[in-house]
Design an enzyme around this catalytic site. Sequence first.
Site, PDB file in Angstrom:
ATOM      1  N   ASP A   9       0.764  -1.043  -0.050  1.00  0.00           N
ATOM      2  CA  ASP A   9      -0.103   0.033  -0.006  1.00  0.00           C
ATOM      3  C   ASP A   9       0.809   1.224   0.077  1.00  0.00           C
ATOM      4  OD1 ASP A   9      -2.611   1.393   0.191  1.00  0.00           O
ATOM      5  OD2 ASP A   9      -2.157   2.074   2.029  1.00  0.00           O
ATOM      6  N   SER A  10       0.228   2.387  -0.222  1.00  0.00           N
ATOM      7  CA  SER A  10       1.075   3.572  -0.284  1.00  0.00           C
ATOM      8  C   SER A  10       1.364   4.074   1.017  1.00  0.00           C
ATOM      9  CB  SER A  10       0.294   4.822  -0.933  1.00  0.00           C
ATOM     10  OG  SER A  10      -1.053   4.965  -0.494  1.00  0.00           O
ATOM     11  N   CYS A  72      -3.995  -1.096  -2.668  1.00  0.00           N
ATOM     12  CA  CYS A  72      -3.902   0.599  -2.772  1.00  0.00           C
ATOM     13  C   CYS A  72      -4.811   0.744  -4.249  1.00  0.00           C
ATOM     14  CB  CYS A  72      -2.401   0.910  -2.981  1.00  0.00           C
ATOM     15  SG  CYS A  72      -2.319   2.593  -3.542  1.00  0.00           S
ATOM     16  N   ASN A  73      -5.821   1.548  -4.181  1.00  0.00           N
ATOM     17  CA  ASN A  73      -6.640   1.660  -5.358  1.00  0.00           C
ATOM     18  C   ASN A  73      -5.801   2.239  -6.410  1.00  0.00           C
ATOM     19  OD1 ASN A  73      -9.680   0.910  -4.498  1.00  0.00           O
ATOM     20  ND2 ASN A  73      -8.504   1.681  -2.728  1.00  0.00           N
ATOM     21  N   THR A  74      -4.930   3.357  -6.152  1.00  0.00           N
ATOM     22  CA  THR A  74      -4.264   4.070  -7.041  1.00  0.00           C
ATOM     23  C   THR A  74      -3.393   3.176  -7.842  1.00  0.00           C
ATOM     24  OG1 THR A  74      -4.318   6.201  -5.860  1.00  0.00           O
ATOM     25  CG2 THR A  74      -2.786   6.170  -7.783  1.00  0.00           C
ATOM     26  N   GLU A 151      -2.879   9.402   7.337  1.00  0.00           N
ATOM     27  CA  GLU A 151      -1.499   9.088   7.541  1.00  0.00           C
ATOM     28  C   GLU A 151      -0.914  10.008   8.994  1.00  0.00           C
ATOM     29  OE1 GLU A 151       0.759   6.957   6.064  1.00  0.00           O
ATOM     30  OE2 GLU A 151      -0.702   6.142   4.886  1.00  0.00           O
ATOM     31  N   CYS A 184     -10.394   4.071  -1.327  1.00  0.00           N
ATOM     32  CA  CYS A 184      -9.217   4.048  -0.947  1.00  0.00           C
ATOM     33  C   CYS A 184      -9.083   3.108   0.361  1.00  0.00           C
ATOM     34  CB  CYS A 184      -8.922   5.369  -0.859  1.00  0.00           C
ATOM     35  SG  CYS A 184      -7.171   5.791  -0.043  1.00  0.00           S
ATOM     36  N   THR A 185      -7.973   2.346   0.437  1.00  0.00           N
ATOM     37  CA  THR A 185      -8.095   1.654   1.645  1.00  0.00           C
ATOM     38  C   THR A 185      -8.002   2.309   2.865  1.00  0.00           C
ATOM     39  OG1 THR A 185      -5.872   0.991   0.933  1.00  0.00           O
ATOM     40  CG2 THR A 185      -7.673  -0.462   0.536  1.00  0.00           C
ATOM     41  N   HIS A 186      -7.457   3.620   2.725  1.00  0.00           N
ATOM     42  CA  HIS A 186      -7.398   4.512   3.881  1.00  0.00           C
ATOM     43  C   HIS A 186      -8.695   4.874   4.222  1.00  0.00           C
ATOM     44  CE1 HIS A 186      -3.448   5.130   2.459  1.00  0.00           C
ATOM     45  NE2 HIS A 186      -2.971   5.752   3.334  1.00  0.00           N
TER      46      HIS A 186
END
Length: 271
Positions: A9-10, A72-74, A151, A184-186
């Site tokens: 993931d980012s 991570c979707n992006t 984050e 978005c997984t966030h």
Amino acid sequence: MDRPIGVIDSGVGGMTVARELMRQLPNEELIYVGDTLRCPYGPRPKEEVIEYTWQMVHFLLKKQIKMLVIACNTATAFTLQELKATLDIPVLGVIQPGARAAIKGTDNLQIGVIGTEGTIKSKAYADALHQINPFINVSGLACPAFVPMVEQGVLDGPEAHKVVRETLEPLKQNSSIDTLILGCTHYPLLENMIQQVMGEDITVICSGDETAREVSVILEYYQLLYQSNRLPNHHFYTTGDKQLFEKIANDWFDTPILNIHSLQLEVTQQL
């Protein structure tokens, strides 16, 4: 098969996928890489996202992973097809599982998607939804403030509520959606606030839950499931602030995460 599942993931958002994997597959070991130093990926050029994603993948391949989950979707939008075509292990992203769950959940065929700028611009969710049902109407909204907030560990409080409310107002006022994909997984870390703002009549889809279910099916299909009972030894790597990563992880998971490591990713050539 006694090899770990790799999750990338980012940043910290993919922990929402990792937690669900740990719940649904309690005997499997995970190696998680969060590129928190360079998060968010959403505003970055496609070529940069591809480069960073490959750096994480090369690291995990050295760990002999048996499956890769792009949490991570992006990164899913920009790299999934290339990774699937290149790697000799199963690769799963988060977009297709989320799209399938949303179609099951909608009654009026009006589906909203919130995500990073990169994910929304890619139209990856719209494409995935229309592949299944071309009559779906998709309303997308980029929410660039959400990932930096998560984050930094800002998951609640008046200021966070204000940011979520103001960000989602255009979607709430200008669409008739009955289902909302957290693209978005966030975003599941902000799910309660998102649900409050959008209203209880909106079905909120967390793609991480669906992704974990599909991982189980894929591992069984390829006969890669770990067959014995054990207490798995998970490992989490972060490229950024280890203390902040550890705090968010231990706030989010049901049990303490013991093996958290700092990581400096190498610049490597793609396979």
